[in-house]
Design a protein around this motif. Sequence first.
Motif, PDB file in Angstrom:
ATOM      1  N   ARG A  32       0.808  -1.220   0.000  1.00  0.00           N
ATOM      2  CA  ARG A  32       0.000   0.000   0.000  1.00  0.00           C
ATOM      3  C   ARG A  32       0.846   1.276   0.000  1.00  0.00           C
ATOM      4  NH1 ARG A  32      -2.976  -3.563   3.429  1.00  0.00           N
ATOM      5  NH2 ARG A  32      -5.000  -4.000   2.489  1.00  0.00           N
ATOM      6  N   HIS A  33       2.153   1.127   0.087  1.00  0.00           N
ATOM      7  CA  HIS A  33       3.036   2.298   0.124  1.00  0.00           C
ATOM      8  C   HIS A  33       3.305   2.814  -1.282  1.00  0.00           C
ATOM      9  CE1 HIS A  33       5.005   0.920   4.160  1.00  0.00           C
ATOM     10  NE2 HIS A  33       3.703   0.824   4.165  1.00  0.00           N
ATOM     11  N   VAL A  34       3.546   4.111  -1.369  1.00  0.00           N
ATOM     12  CA  VAL A  34       3.977   4.688  -2.638  1.00  0.00           C
ATOM     13  C   VAL A  34       5.399   4.215  -2.900  1.00  0.00           C
ATOM     14  CG1 VAL A  34       4.554   6.823  -3.842  1.00  0.00           C
ATOM     15  CG2 VAL A  34       2.493   6.708  -2.436  1.00  0.00           C
ATOM     16  N   HIS A  35       5.684   3.844  -4.131  1.00  0.00           N
ATOM     17  CA  HIS A  35       7.019   3.395  -4.511  1.00  0.00           C
ATOM     18  C   HIS A  35       7.619   4.376  -5.508  1.00  0.00           C
ATOM     19  CE1 HIS A  35       5.900  -0.190  -2.452  1.00  0.00           C
ATOM     20  NE2 HIS A  35       7.028  -0.795  -2.764  1.00  0.00           N
ATOM     21  N   ALA A  36       8.887   4.677  -5.320  1.00  0.00           N
ATOM     22  CA  ALA A  36       9.620   5.533  -6.254  1.00  0.00           C
ATOM     23  C   ALA A  36      10.504   4.637  -7.098  1.00  0.00           C
ATOM     24  CB  ALA A  36      10.468   6.547  -5.496  1.00  0.00           C
ATOM     25  N   LEU A  37      10.358   4.740  -8.381  1.00  0.00           N
ATOM     26  CA  LEU A  37      11.190   3.967  -9.296  1.00  0.00           C
ATOM     27  C   LEU A  37      12.263   4.899  -9.830  1.00  0.00           C
ATOM     28  CD1 LEU A  37      11.520   1.196 -10.502  1.00  0.00           C
ATOM     29  CD2 LEU A  37       9.989   1.865 -12.341  1.00  0.00           C
ATOM     30  N   LEU A  38      13.481   4.699  -9.328  1.00  0.00           N
ATOM     31  CA  LEU A  38      14.590   5.560  -9.698  1.00  0.00           C
ATOM     32  C   LEU A  38      15.052   5.284 -11.128  1.00  0.00           C
ATOM     33  CD1 LEU A  38      16.540   5.397  -6.330  1.00  0.00           C
ATOM     34  CD2 LEU A  38      14.840   7.070  -7.065  1.00  0.00           C
ATOM     35  N   ALA A  39      15.942   6.133 -11.637  1.00  0.00           N
ATOM     36  CA  ALA A  39      16.338   6.110 -13.049  1.00  0.00           C
ATOM     37  C   ALA A  39      16.830   4.739 -13.511  1.00  0.00           C
ATOM     38  CB  ALA A  39      17.393   7.179 -13.302  1.00  0.00           C
ATOM     39  N   ARG A  40      17.698   4.093 -12.749  1.00  0.00           N
ATOM     40  CA  ARG A  40      18.252   2.818 -13.187  1.00  0.00           C
ATOM     41  C   ARG A  40      17.186   1.736 -13.248  1.00  0.00           C
ATOM     42  NH1 ARG A  40      23.345   0.326 -13.944  1.00  0.00           N
ATOM     43  NH2 ARG A  40      22.781  -1.662 -14.854  1.00  0.00           N
ATOM     44  N   GLY A  41      16.350   1.642 -12.225  1.00  0.00           N
ATOM     45  CA  GLY A  41      15.287   0.652 -12.225  1.00  0.00           C
ATOM     46  C   GLY A  41      14.298   0.891 -13.354  1.00  0.00           C
ATOM     47  N   ARG A  42      13.985   2.131 -13.576  1.00  0.00           N
ATOM     48  CA  ARG A  42      13.073   2.512 -14.660  1.00  0.00           C
ATOM     49  C   ARG A  42      13.654   2.107 -16.011  1.00  0.00           C
ATOM     50  NH1 ARG A  42      10.821   8.656 -15.407  1.00  0.00           N
ATOM     51  NH2 ARG A  42       9.643   8.257 -17.303  1.00  0.00           N
ATOM     52  N   ARG A  43      14.935   2.389 -16.216  1.00  0.00           N
ATOM     53  CA  ARG A  43      15.600   2.052 -17.483  1.00  0.00           C
ATOM     54  C   ARG A  43      15.656   0.530 -17.674  1.00  0.00           C
ATOM     55  NH1 ARG A  43      20.164   4.902 -16.918  1.00  0.00           N
ATOM     56  NH2 ARG A  43      21.303   3.178 -16.003  1.00  0.00           N
ATOM     57  N   ASP A  44      15.980  -0.192 -16.611  1.00  0.00           N
ATOM     58  CA  ASP A  44      16.072  -1.649 -16.723  1.00  0.00           C
ATOM     59  C   ASP A  44      14.705  -2.286 -16.983  1.00  0.00           C
ATOM     60  OD1 ASP A  44      18.800  -1.566 -16.423  1.00  0.00           O
ATOM     61  OD2 ASP A  44      18.782  -2.161 -14.309  1.00  0.00           O
ATOM     62  N   LEU A  45      13.672  -1.783 -16.321  1.00  0.00           N
ATOM     63  CA  LEU A  45      12.338  -2.328 -16.568  1.00  0.00           C
ATOM     64  C   LEU A  45      11.867  -2.029 -17.992  1.00  0.00           C
ATOM     65  CD1 LEU A  45      10.620  -1.770 -13.130  1.00  0.00           C
ATOM     66  CD2 LEU A  45      11.069  -3.959 -14.247  1.00  0.00           C
TER      67      LEU A  45
END
Length: 162
Positions: free
Chosen positions: A51-64
């Motif tokens: 239920r928590h807000v998650h922040a997807l940082l640049a590296r994780g975003r790029r890899d996904l």
Amino acid sequence: MTMQRAVVIGGSIAGLCAARVLADYFDRVTVLDRDAYPVGPLDRAGVPQGRHVHALLARGRRDLERLFPGFEQRMVAAGAHEIDFGCAFATLRGASWAVREESGIRTLFASRTLLETIVRDLLRALPRVELIERTAVTGLVAERDGRARVRAVRLADGELPA
């Protein structure tokens, strides 16, 4: 030719990403999860901090995005917020507040349920991947024929060959 199967135990973000990578190397990839997957971005019983807000940082975003082309576009279309952290957040460093300024790094903010739903939907679209819900793994069946390997996954009602 024998079919090569990989089995991933657990349909978390890590399990879904592992299944995506394995799909490039195996004829079939099976993801087993004890929970039932909800339809849409809804809470799943076995997910901590769901239920928590998650922040997807640049590296994780790029890899996904690399693993699941179209991921970023689907996230934003489904309601994820794209925020420049340097501008949008107040940061206390030492005894004073840091100046807010553009960092040029865009972070995606969303619920874990949205993140997991988008990744799961993109994985489901792959032809060699299957997701099996409501299946508890009770053990592994190993063999040693020159080298140790897992031959099957033990389930409450039988075995699934690996």
